[in-house]
Structures are given as structure tokens and as C-alpha cells.
Scaffold this motif. Structure first.
Motif, PDB file in Angstrom:
ATOM      1  N   GLY A  77       0.817  -1.198   0.000  1.00 16.33           N
ATOM      2  CA  GLY A  77       0.000   0.000   0.000  1.00 16.33           C
ATOM      3  C   GLY A  77       0.852   1.250   0.000  1.00 16.33           C
ATOM      4  O   GLY A  77       2.094   1.183   0.010  1.00 16.33           O
ATOM      5  N   PRO A  78       0.231   2.428   0.021  1.00 21.62           N
ATOM      6  CA  PRO A  78       0.999   3.680  -0.001  1.00 21.62           C
ATOM      7  C   PRO A  78       1.761   3.931   1.294  1.00 21.62           C
ATOM      8  O   PRO A  78       2.714   4.710   1.305  1.00 21.62           O
ATOM      9  N   GLN A  79       1.334   3.282   2.395  1.00 24.18           N
ATOM     10  CA  GLN A  79       2.042   3.392   3.669  1.00 24.18           C
ATOM     11  C   GLN A  79       2.515   2.001   4.097  1.00 24.18           C
ATOM     12  O   GLN A  79       1.775   1.021   3.990  1.00 24.18           O
ATOM     13  N   GLN A  80       3.728   1.917   4.598  1.00 22.33           N
ATOM     14  CA  GLN A  80       4.265   0.639   5.023  1.00 22.33           C
ATOM     15  C   GLN A  80       3.498   0.116   6.239  1.00 22.33           C
ATOM     16  O   GLN A  80       3.077   0.881   7.111  1.00 22.33           O
ATOM     17  N   ILE A  81       3.350  -1.210   6.292  1.00 23.15           N
ATOM     18  CA  ILE A  81       2.573  -1.860   7.342  1.00 23.15           C
ATOM     19  C   ILE A  81       3.480  -2.764   8.168  1.00 23.15           C
ATOM     20  O   ILE A  81       4.262  -3.552   7.634  1.00 23.15           O
ATOM     21  N   ASP A  82       3.341  -2.648   9.491  1.00 21.04           N
ATOM     22  CA  ASP A  82       3.896  -3.614  10.438  1.00 21.04           C
ATOM     23  C   ASP A  82       2.710  -4.281  11.132  1.00 21.04           C
ATOM     24  O   ASP A  82       1.785  -3.595  11.578  1.00 21.04           O
ATOM     25  N   TYR A 135      11.327  -8.479  -1.586  1.00 24.58           N
ATOM     26  CA  TYR A 135      11.699  -7.215  -2.221  1.00 24.58           C
ATOM     27  C   TYR A 135      10.539  -6.692  -3.065  1.00 24.58           C
ATOM     28  O   TYR A 135       9.950  -7.425  -3.864  1.00 24.58           O
ATOM     29  N   PHE A 136      10.206  -5.416  -2.863  1.00 26.05           N
ATOM     30  CA  PHE A 136       9.131  -4.746  -3.583  1.00 26.05           C
ATOM     31  C   PHE A 136       9.712  -3.688  -4.521  1.00 26.05           C
ATOM     32  O   PHE A 136      10.582  -2.916  -4.125  1.00 26.05           O
ATOM     33  N   HIS A 137       9.196  -3.646  -5.744  1.00 28.76           N
ATOM     34  CA  HIS A 137       9.458  -2.523  -6.643  1.00 28.76           C
ATOM     35  C   HIS A 137       8.103  -1.955  -7.054  1.00 28.76           C
ATOM     36  O   HIS A 137       7.335  -2.598  -7.754  1.00 28.76           O
ATOM     37  N   ASN A 138       7.788  -0.753  -6.574  1.00 30.76           N
ATOM     38  CA  ASN A 138       6.463  -0.149  -6.764  1.00 30.76           C
ATOM     39  C   ASN A 138       5.366  -1.111  -6.302  1.00 30.76           C
ATOM     40  O   ASN A 138       4.408  -1.410  -7.024  1.00 30.76           O
ATOM     41  N   GLY A 139       5.508  -1.597  -5.070  1.00 33.72           N
ATOM     42  CA  GLY A 139       4.559  -2.548  -4.504  1.00 33.72           C
ATOM     43  C   GLY A 139       3.130  -2.041  -4.564  1.00 33.72           C
ATOM     44  O   GLY A 139       2.861  -0.873  -4.264  1.00 33.72           O
ATOM     45  N   GLY A 140       2.194  -2.906  -4.962  1.00 38.83           N
ATOM     46  CA  GLY A 140       0.795  -2.512  -5.074  1.00 38.83           C
ATOM     47  C   GLY A 140       0.537  -1.509  -6.178  1.00 38.83           C
ATOM     48  O   GLY A 140      -0.522  -0.875  -6.201  1.00 38.83           O
ATOM     49  N   GLN A 141       1.490  -1.368  -7.107  1.00 39.41           N
ATOM     50  CA  GLN A 141       1.427  -0.372  -8.184  1.00 39.41           C
ATOM     51  C   GLN A 141       1.349   1.053  -7.641  1.00 39.41           C
ATOM     52  O   GLN A 141       0.704   1.924  -8.215  1.00 39.41           O
ATOM     53  N   TRP A 142       2.032   1.290  -6.511  1.00 39.85           N
ATOM     54  CA  TRP A 142       2.209   2.643  -5.996  1.00 39.85           C
ATOM     55  C   TRP A 142       3.578   3.158  -6.435  1.00 39.85           C
ATOM     56  O   TRP A 142       4.583   2.463  -6.302  1.00 39.85           O
ATOM     57  N   ASN A 143       3.613   4.361  -6.945  1.00 39.89           N
ATOM     58  CA  ASN A 143       4.830   4.951  -7.495  1.00 39.89           C
ATOM     59  C   ASN A 143       5.747   5.405  -6.370  1.00 39.89           C
ATOM     60  O   ASN A 143       5.432   6.348  -5.640  1.00 39.89           O
ATOM     61  N   ASP A 144       6.873   4.724  -6.236  1.00 43.08           N
ATOM     62  CA  ASP A 144       7.807   5.045  -5.163  1.00 43.08           C
ATOM     63  C   ASP A 144       8.283   6.491  -5.265  1.00 43.08           C
ATOM     64  O   ASP A 144       8.658   6.963  -6.339  1.00 43.08           O
ATOM     65  N   GLY A 145       8.240   7.205  -4.133  1.00 42.46           N
ATOM     66  CA  GLY A 145       8.697   8.591  -4.077  1.00 42.46           C
ATOM     67  C   GLY A 145       7.625   9.625  -4.360  1.00 42.46           C
ATOM     68  O   GLY A 145       7.873  10.826  -4.205  1.00 42.46           O
ATOM     69  N   SER A 146       6.437   9.205  -4.779  1.00 43.43           N
ATOM     70  CA  SER A 146       5.367  10.173  -5.026  1.00 43.43           C
ATOM     71  C   SER A 146       4.837  10.720  -3.702  1.00 43.43           C
ATOM     72  O   SER A 146       5.008  10.112  -2.643  1.00 43.43           O
ATOM     73  N   GLU A 147       4.198  11.877  -3.765  1.00 42.54           N
ATOM     74  CA  GLU A 147       3.719  12.556  -2.556  1.00 42.54           C
ATOM     75  C   GLU A 147       2.210  12.374  -2.405  1.00 42.54           C
ATOM     76  O   GLU A 147       1.454  12.529  -3.371  1.00 42.54           O
ATOM     77  N   GLY A 198      -4.847  13.569   4.872  1.00 38.29           N
ATOM     78  CA  GLY A 198      -5.454  14.420   5.884  1.00 38.29           C
ATOM     79  C   GLY A 198      -4.597  14.633   7.107  1.00 38.29           C
ATOM     80  O   GLY A 198      -4.928  15.460   7.963  1.00 38.29           O
ATOM     81  N   ASP A 199      -3.481  13.924   7.203  1.00 40.40           N
ATOM     82  CA  ASP A 199      -2.593  14.065   8.356  1.00 40.40           C
ATOM     83  C   ASP A 199      -1.245  14.642   7.957  1.00 40.40           C
ATOM     84  O   ASP A 199      -0.256  14.483   8.670  1.00 40.40           O
ATOM     85  N   GLY A 200      -1.203  15.319   6.805  1.00 45.15           N
ATOM     86  CA  GLY A 200       0.044  15.902   6.334  1.00 45.15           C
ATOM     87  C   GLY A 200       0.638  15.126   5.180  1.00 45.15           C
ATOM     88  O   GLY A 200       0.304  13.963   4.940  1.00 45.15           O
ATOM     89  N   ASP A 201       1.513  15.773   4.426  1.00 42.39           N
ATOM     90  CA  ASP A 201       2.146  15.144   3.278  1.00 42.39           C
ATOM     91  C   ASP A 201       3.092  14.028   3.714  1.00 42.39           C
ATOM     92  O   ASP A 201       3.725  14.091   4.774  1.00 42.39           O
ATOM     93  N   PHE A 202       3.189  12.998   2.884  1.00 46.86           N
ATOM     94  CA  PHE A 202       4.183  11.950   3.107  1.00 46.86           C
ATOM     95  C   PHE A 202       4.602  11.392   1.755  1.00 46.86           C
ATOM     96  O   PHE A 202       3.874  11.501   0.760  1.00 46.86           O
ATOM     97  N   SER A 203       5.789  10.804   1.726  1.00 46.59           N
ATOM     98  CA  SER A 203       6.316  10.204   0.508  1.00 46.59           C
ATOM     99  C   SER A 203       6.045   8.703   0.514  1.00 46.59           C
ATOM    100  O   SER A 203       6.258   8.025   1.521  1.00 46.59           O
ATOM    101  N   VAL A 204       5.588   8.202  -0.616  1.00 49.61           N
ATOM    102  CA  VAL A 204       5.348   6.768  -0.761  1.00 49.61           C
ATOM    103  C   VAL A 204       6.702   6.050  -0.801  1.00 49.61           C
ATOM    104  O   VAL A 204       7.609   6.459  -1.516  1.00 49.61           O
ATOM    105  N   ARG A 205       6.828   5.000  -0.021  1.00 48.77           N
ATOM    106  CA  ARG A 205       8.041   4.166  -0.012  1.00 48.77           C
ATOM    107  C   ARG A 205       7.649   2.744  -0.400  1.00 48.77           C
ATOM    108  O   ARG A 205       7.614   1.833   0.424  1.00 48.77           O
ATOM    109  N   SER A 206       7.351   2.565  -1.685  1.00 49.40           N
ATOM    110  CA  SER A 206       6.864   1.275  -2.181  1.00 49.40           C
ATOM    111  C   SER A 206       7.956   0.407  -2.769  1.00 49.40           C
ATOM    112  O   SER A 206       7.671  -0.696  -3.261  1.00 49.40           O
ATOM    113  N   THR A 207       9.205   0.873  -2.738  1.00 44.69           N
ATOM    114  CA  THR A 207      10.337   0.088  -3.219  1.00 44.69           C
ATOM    115  C   THR A 207      11.303  -0.146  -2.065  1.00 44.69           C
ATOM    116  O   THR A 207      11.681   0.788  -1.356  1.00 44.69           O
TER     117      THR A 207
END
Length: 313
Positions: free
Chosen positions: A74-79, A276-288, A292-301
């Protein structure tokens, strides 16, 4: 382990790994007997063929507690720490694999994680049946190193609390087993994808892309204590999607490569997985993004990890 077309850990490859203690426990039963080929579920026992330690001689099951870190579907990493029921087996032409996850079952996860008890998804399931064309046709369809052909499907369902939190994906196509002439087992599946719900994404209710899947496994060692060590891996390459057209936060392709090590006794098993994920879930790594809780960068790779302990029965 779920979160896309693959929250579960090493999927069908782990099935092969988990079969090792079962086969070892069978007291070297000849491979041409009905039980060894998965054609009977009889519990008849003799001195030469004692009752199996498992409930069935072809339908294999386990329950595993899994902890995951930095999972990037997803766009946010999950633990997460969750519970998984896994099943697999071969009977006649049917080659079956599947699992059902209960996310955040123990109430432990990071801020982006939710699950069965806190308004998240109560289950994430994946079912992968394959039907042998060789057996259905009664013909030897070997072609070079390809020893067996299959009609293959892969259904993934995330039962979110509403349609924007739900995934329903069906892959259909052809599968193969490849004879390497060594202990290395290799399979290749090629699917077309039909996407129903997809967490509100633009490709819902459409045919959208393809998946090439390479699976491989290798027995590493057997020990005097009755345990075995096994490597299992697979690589999924998703391509040909239109999801990234006009949306810079998404991509039209992604890659997930999984490497699992399974240390297994007759019932108890331990697993360690690096994925190893490269654009996991078809989310573009590094996109903003901003939810609603502030900007964050996608870390999908990058890398994600799993550890698990389970019981086979």
C-alpha cells in the motif's frame, strides 16, 4: 500475510516446503502407491504403513502466527502481527493452494495498520487452484522441459469494511511445471487480471493487465533431530495495466520477489522471509500523498520481512 495480491507469505512455494516433514514421516512409502500420489484419504493402517501424523494424506493444513515489518503493498508501510490458516494439496488433477489471514489479530501493529478488531479488514484470503490439463486429457503433454500444463486461477479477496477498503481480484490463465532434472522445483504461471474492487482505484470493474509468476524451491538440509531446512521463492511481475495513466502516484507495473527459509519438524515449523518490492501494489515510489494528516512520501520500493511460528496438522 496479506495486503494486495499477496499479503500471505511465500504462498504456493511454502506448500512444497511444508510437505517435506510429511513425506519424511511416511516411512519411505513407495511413490507409486495411492496414498503417495494423493488419490486416497483412507486411514487404514498396517505395520508397514502406520497412520499419518496429519489429518489427511493429501489436504495439508497449518496455523501460523506471523510478524511482518515494512510491508509495501500500500501507499504506507505496514507492520503487523496476525494469524494465518494455510491449506494446500494435490488430488487427481486438482493442485490447490490457499490461505486466510486475520490482520492485526493480536492488536499489535503500526499506525497505518488496522485489522479484525479495530474496524479494519476481518480477513484477507487468497485461493490458487490449478487443474492439470495432462490428467484431464489423459495425455502426455510434455514439451521440452515443461512436464505438466494447468488451467490456473488466483483469486484474492480483502474483506474491508466498505468498498473503498476492499479488494477483489481474479487472475486466470495457464500454468506449467518445469522439469530441471535436479532437486530444484520450478513452476511458471501466466495470468490475465480482472479487477473488481481495488480500494477505490480507477481500474475497478475492468480487465487490467497481466501477471507473470515464476516459482522455485530447493531442499537445503535434513538434520538428525528430524527437522528439515528448505528454501522457497517466487517472483511476480505485473504489467500492462492502465492504472498509472493520468495518475502519477500509481504505476502500470510492479515486481515482488519473495525469499523464504522454512525450518520444519513433523508439526512445528519456523519461517523467515525477505521480500523485495518494486512499486509494490502499483504505488509509485517517491510520489507525494496526503490523507489528511500531512504530506508523506510513498516508499513502495525496498525490502520487507516476515517471521513466523506455526503448527502443521
Amino acid at each position: 500475510m496479506a495486503l494486495c495480491a499477496c499479503r500471505g507469505v511465500p504462498h504456493a512455494l511454502l506448500a512444497t516446503a511444508l510437505l517435506l516433514p510429511l513425506l519424511a514421516h511416511a516411512d519411505q512409502e513407495p511413490l507409486d502407491t495411492p496414498a503417495a500420489s494423493g488419490e486416497t484419504a483412507s486411514y487404514e493402517t498396517t505395520e508397514d504403513a502406520p497412520r499419518s501424523a496429519y489429518l489427511s494424506d493429501w489436504y495439508n493444513q497449518n496455523v501460523t502466527v506471523i510478524g511482518s515489518k515494512n510491508i509495501r503493498f500500500g501507499p504506507q508501510q505496514i507492520d503487523d502481527i496476525y494469524l494465518e490458516y494455510e491449506f494446500f494439496g494435490r488430488k487427481g488433477p486438482l493442485d490447490l493452494y490457499g490461505y486466510i489471514d486475520m490482520p492485526k489479530f493480536f492488536g499489535i501493529g503500526n499506525a497505518a495498520d488496522s485489522g479484525i478488531f479495530d474496524n479494519g479488514s476481518p480477513i484477507f484470503a487468497e485461493i490458487k487452484p490449478r487443474l492439470s490439463i495432462n490428467e484431464l486429457s489423459g495425455r502426455d503433454l510434455r514439451l521440452g522441459p515443461i512436464s505438466e500444463w494447468y488451467l490456473a486461477a488466483n483469486w484474492i479477496y480483502d474483506w474491508g469494511r466498505n468498498s473503498d477498503n476492499r479488494q477483489n481480484t481474479l487472475y486466470t490463465g495457464l500454468g506449467t511445471d518445469i522439469d530441471t532434472g535436479t532437486p530444484l522445483d520450478v513452476s511458471f504461471n501466466f495470468y490475465g487480471k480482472y479487477q473488481w474492487e481495488n480500494y477505490g482505484a480507477d481500474n475497478e470493474n475492468s480487465w487490467d493487465g497481466y501477471r507473470a509468476q515464476l516459482e522455485y524451491s530447493y531442499p537445503l538440509a535434513s538434520f538428525d533431530n528430524g527437522a528439515s531446512l528448505f528454501y522457497a521463492g517466487f517472483t511476480n511481475y505485473d504489467f500492462g495495466s492502465d492504472l498509472g495513466d493520468g495518475d502519477t502516484t500509481r504505476t502500470n507495473e510492479s515486481v515482488v520477489a519473495t525469499n523464504a527459509f522454512v525450518y520444519s519438524f513433523t508439526h512445528l515449523r519456523f519461517l523467515a522471509v525477505a521480500r523485495y518490492f518494486h512499486n509494490g501494489g502499483q504505488w509509485n515510489d517517491g510520489s507525494e500523498l496526503n490523507f489528511g494528516d500531512g504530506d508523506f512520501s510513498v516508499r513502495s520500493t525496498g525490502w520487507g520481512y516476515y517471521l513466523g511460528v506455526g503448527w502443521q496438522f
